[in-house]
Write a protein that holds these residues in place. Structure first.
Motif, mmCIF file in Angstrom:
data_model
loop_
_atom_site.group_PDB
_atom_site.id
_atom_site.type_symbol
_atom_site.label_atom_id
_atom_site.label_comp_id
_atom_site.label_asym_id
_atom_site.label_seq_id
_atom_site.Cartn_x
_atom_site.Cartn_y
_atom_site.Cartn_z
ATOM 1 N N SER A 14 0.795 -1.224 0.000
ATOM 2 C CA SER A 14 0.000 0.000 0.000
ATOM 3 C C SER A 14 0.831 1.280 0.000
ATOM 4 C CB SER A 14 -0.934 0.009 1.221
ATOM 5 O OG SER A 14 -1.622 1.243 1.321
ATOM 6 N N GLU A 15 0.772 2.020 -1.100
ATOM 7 C CA GLU A 15 1.321 3.370 -1.117
ATOM 8 C C GLU A 15 0.452 4.328 -0.304
ATOM 9 O OE1 GLU A 15 2.368 1.279 -4.948
ATOM 10 O OE2 GLU A 15 0.453 1.867 -4.041
ATOM 11 N N GLN A 16 -0.856 4.061 -0.296
ATOM 12 C CA GLN A 16 -1.769 4.963 0.402
ATOM 13 C C GLN A 16 -1.513 4.980 1.904
ATOM 14 O OE1 GLN A 16 -3.903 6.915 -1.437
ATOM 15 N NE2 GLN A 16 -4.184 8.048 0.471
ATOM 16 N N GLN A 17 -1.082 3.861 2.452
ATOM 17 C CA GLN A 17 -0.732 3.845 3.871
ATOM 18 C C GLN A 17 0.385 4.845 4.149
ATOM 19 O OE1 GLN A 17 0.202 -0.002 5.580
ATOM 20 N NE2 GLN A 17 1.193 0.920 7.364
ATOM 21 N N LEU A 18 1.399 4.872 3.283
ATOM 22 C CA LEU A 18 2.466 5.846 3.443
ATOM 23 C C LEU A 18 1.933 7.265 3.293
ATOM 24 C CD1 LEU A 18 5.351 4.125 1.442
ATOM 25 C CD2 LEU A 18 5.189 4.385 3.912
ATOM 26 N N ALA A 29 6.374 1.271 12.081
ATOM 27 C CA ALA A 29 4.950 0.937 12.059
ATOM 28 C C ALA A 29 4.713 -0.561 11.971
ATOM 29 C CB ALA A 29 4.269 1.634 10.886
ATOM 30 N N ASN A 30 5.790 -1.341 11.975
ATOM 31 C CA ASN A 30 5.695 -2.800 11.884
ATOM 32 C C ASN A 30 5.059 -3.267 10.586
ATOM 33 O OD1 ASN A 30 6.888 -3.277 14.482
ATOM 34 N ND2 ASN A 30 4.942 -2.648 15.403
ATOM 35 N N GLY A 31 5.375 -2.562 9.498
ATOM 36 C CA GLY A 31 5.015 -3.081 8.193
ATOM 37 C C GLY A 31 3.993 -2.288 7.411
ATOM 38 N N LEU A 32 3.731 -2.795 6.200
ATOM 39 C CA LEU A 32 2.751 -2.204 5.295
ATOM 40 C C LEU A 32 1.621 -3.169 5.018
ATOM 41 C CD1 LEU A 32 5.056 -0.561 2.565
ATOM 42 C CD2 LEU A 32 3.625 0.644 4.226
ATOM 43 N N MET A 33 0.418 -2.619 4.902
ATOM 44 C CA MET A 33 -0.731 -3.409 4.487
ATOM 45 C C MET A 33 -0.661 -3.655 2.977
ATOM 46 S SD MET A 33 -3.644 -1.503 6.820
ATOM 47 C CE MET A 33 -4.993 -2.470 6.120
ATOM 48 N N TYR A 66 -4.831 2.743 -3.263
ATOM 49 C CA TYR A 66 -4.345 4.085 -3.562
ATOM 50 C C TYR A 66 -5.483 4.990 -4.033
ATOM 51 C CZ TYR A 66 -1.381 7.758 -5.548
ATOM 52 O OH TYR A 66 -0.777 8.960 -5.843
ATOM 53 N N LYS A 67 -5.485 6.232 -3.537
ATOM 54 C CA LYS A 67 -6.519 7.201 -3.881
ATOM 55 C C LYS A 67 -6.013 8.329 -4.771
ATOM 56 C CE LYS A 67 -9.529 5.184 -1.140
ATOM 57 N NZ LYS A 67 -10.700 4.457 -1.683
ATOM 58 N N GLY A 68 -4.719 8.611 -4.710
ATOM 59 C CA GLY A 68 -4.190 9.716 -5.479
ATOM 60 C C GLY A 68 -4.189 11.030 -4.726
ATOM 61 N N TYR A 69 -4.469 10.969 -3.432
ATOM 62 C CA TYR A 69 -4.416 12.148 -2.576
ATOM 63 C C TYR A 69 -4.259 11.682 -1.133
ATOM 64 C CZ TYR A 69 -9.324 10.869 -1.878
ATOM 65 O OH TYR A 69 -10.472 10.173 -1.601
ATOM 66 N N LYS A 70 -3.782 12.564 -0.279
ATOM 67 C CA LYS A 70 -3.604 12.235 1.136
ATOM 68 C C LYS A 70 -4.939 12.368 1.846
ATOM 69 C CE LYS A 70 -1.044 13.732 5.280
ATOM 70 N NZ LYS A 70 -0.462 12.422 5.658
ATOM 71 N N GLN A 71 -5.385 11.283 2.479
ATOM 72 C CA GLN A 71 -6.637 11.312 3.213
ATOM 73 C C GLN A 71 -6.437 11.940 4.606
ATOM 74 O OE1 GLN A 71 -9.160 7.562 1.717
ATOM 75 N NE2 GLN A 71 -7.281 6.951 2.742
ATOM 76 N N ASN A 123 6.836 12.597 5.814
ATOM 77 C CA ASN A 123 6.804 12.979 4.410
ATOM 78 C C ASN A 123 5.553 13.805 4.129
ATOM 79 O OD1 ASN A 123 9.249 11.958 3.128
ATOM 80 N ND2 ASN A 123 8.502 9.922 3.678
ATOM 81 N N ASN A 124 5.409 14.260 2.874
ATOM 82 C CA ASN A 124 4.416 15.291 2.583
ATOM 83 C C ASN A 124 3.346 14.891 1.575
ATOM 84 O OD1 ASN A 124 5.834 17.201 4.274
ATOM 85 N ND2 ASN A 124 7.359 17.345 2.638
ATOM 86 N N GLY A 125 2.953 13.631 1.564
ATOM 87 C CA GLY A 125 1.863 13.221 0.686
ATOM 88 C C GLY A 125 2.138 13.546 -0.766
ATOM 89 N N CYS A 126 1.199 14.231 -1.410
ATOM 90 C CA CYS A 126 1.362 14.625 -2.814
ATOM 91 C C CYS A 126 2.397 15.726 -2.979
ATOM 92 C CB CYS A 126 0.024 15.087 -3.385
ATOM 93 S SG CYS A 126 -1.185 13.761 -3.637
ATOM 94 N N GLY A 127 2.864 16.292 -1.861
ATOM 95 C CA GLY A 127 3.877 17.332 -1.921
ATOM 96 C C GLY A 127 5.289 16.805 -1.995
#
Length: 303
Positions: A136-140, A165-169, A176-181, A147-151
């Motif tokens: 998952s990129e969206q988790q990051l 964080a003990n890993g990625l989902m 992925y959504k294409g924006y920071k939630q 870091n700064n999301g889309c920035g």
């Protein structure tokens, strides 16, 4: 417009986009007709974007992102890594070896850092466990506050997040959504992959070669973007310029039948760009690597 599902709000915008398209097409045709390049340019989904717009949309302004002075938990160079290879093979392709997932698309968001990080974690996970799982990129994007999301952002900071964080989902569990939630949605989620540390690669293509022999490697290049915007195939060998940054993943290296040495790079601009989403970047011709490719490389580790 039909091929890339383009639509414009009115005839004025359509006419403006068509003007930009024609200018890009003229540049592409002029470049290819010169016939003295090791690569070709072509039309793609960015062909209706001006160079300035492409740079602002798909790249990260170097003035907005400062490279972190990260303290690496397992030593600060490849020389401290036990997996160092003395005599690398003539070529390596982690795509063919099954350690690289399908090309993804960061959309109109400067999330290249997240895609580069994820590709490297996916690679070492497959190498160590035999499981190739899209992560998952969206988790990051949502959860890595360093870091700064889309920035924009840096893979080293993202590796630090993954470790702490003990890993990625998986991508399927956290798409992925294409924006920071607004919120981080990992509560109760299952980590599909974990890492125990990360290292940086000493500057220079020799060290990068040895690192890529062992696994896919994240790196950051400097560029202005214009020629790369239109890359279609072959061994890219033009100075990238400066002013912006872009994170990519080196997933192999080799040489063409003509003898041009290259790095095989996974990008995150979809499959309609480049060689089905990949680019070959020339190797062993510029100190520090083309576009600085061998200056800021790093990779995750699993004990």
């Amino acid at each position: 417009m039909a091929h890339h599902a383009r639509s414009y709000k009115d005839d004025v915008e359509k006419a403006n986009r068509f003007k930009i398209f024609k200018q890009n097409l003229e540049f592409i045709e002029s470049f290819n007709k010169a016939g003295n390049h090791s690569y070709k340019l072509g039309l793609n989904k960015f062909s209706d974007m001006s160079p300035k717009e492409f740079k602002a949309t798909m790249l990260t302004d170097e003035n907005n992102i400062v490279h972190p002075a990260t303290k690496f938990p397992k030593g600060n160079s490849l020389g401290n890594n036990e997996s160092t290879v003395i005599d690398p093979p003539n070529s390596v392709n982690w795509v063919e070896r099954g350690a690289v997932t399908a090309i993804r698309d960061q959309l109109k968001c400067g999330a290249c850092w997240a895609f580069s990080t994820v590709a490297a974690v996916e690679g070492i996970t497959q190498i160590k466990t035999g499981r190739l799982v899209p992560l998952s990129e969206q988790q990051l994007m949502d959860c890595d506050e360093t870091n700064n999301g889309c920035g924009g952002g840096w893979p080293t900071k993202a590796f630090q997040y993954v470790q702490e964080a003990n890993g990625l989902m998986s991508e399927s569990d956290y798409p992925y959504k294409g924006y920071k939630q607004a919120t981080c949605a990992t509560t109760g989620g299952y980590a599909a992959a974990t890492i125990t540390g990360f290292d940086q690669v000493e500057q220079g293509e020799d060290a990068l070669l040895q690192a890529v022999t062992n696994q896919p490697v994240s790196t950051v290049i400097s560029l202005d973007g214009y020629v790369l915007q239109h890359y279609e195939s072959g061994v890219f060998a033009t100075d990238c310029g400066s002013g912006a940054s872009h994170a990519i993943t080196v997933v192999g290296y080799g040489a063409t039948m003509e003898g041009d040495k290259y790095w095989l790079v996974k990008n995150s601009w979809g499959t309609t760009w480049g060689e089905n989403g990949y680019i070959k970047m020339v190797r062993d011709v510029v100190e520090g690597g083309l576009c600085g490719l061998a200056k800021m490389a790093s990779y995750p580790t699993i004990d």
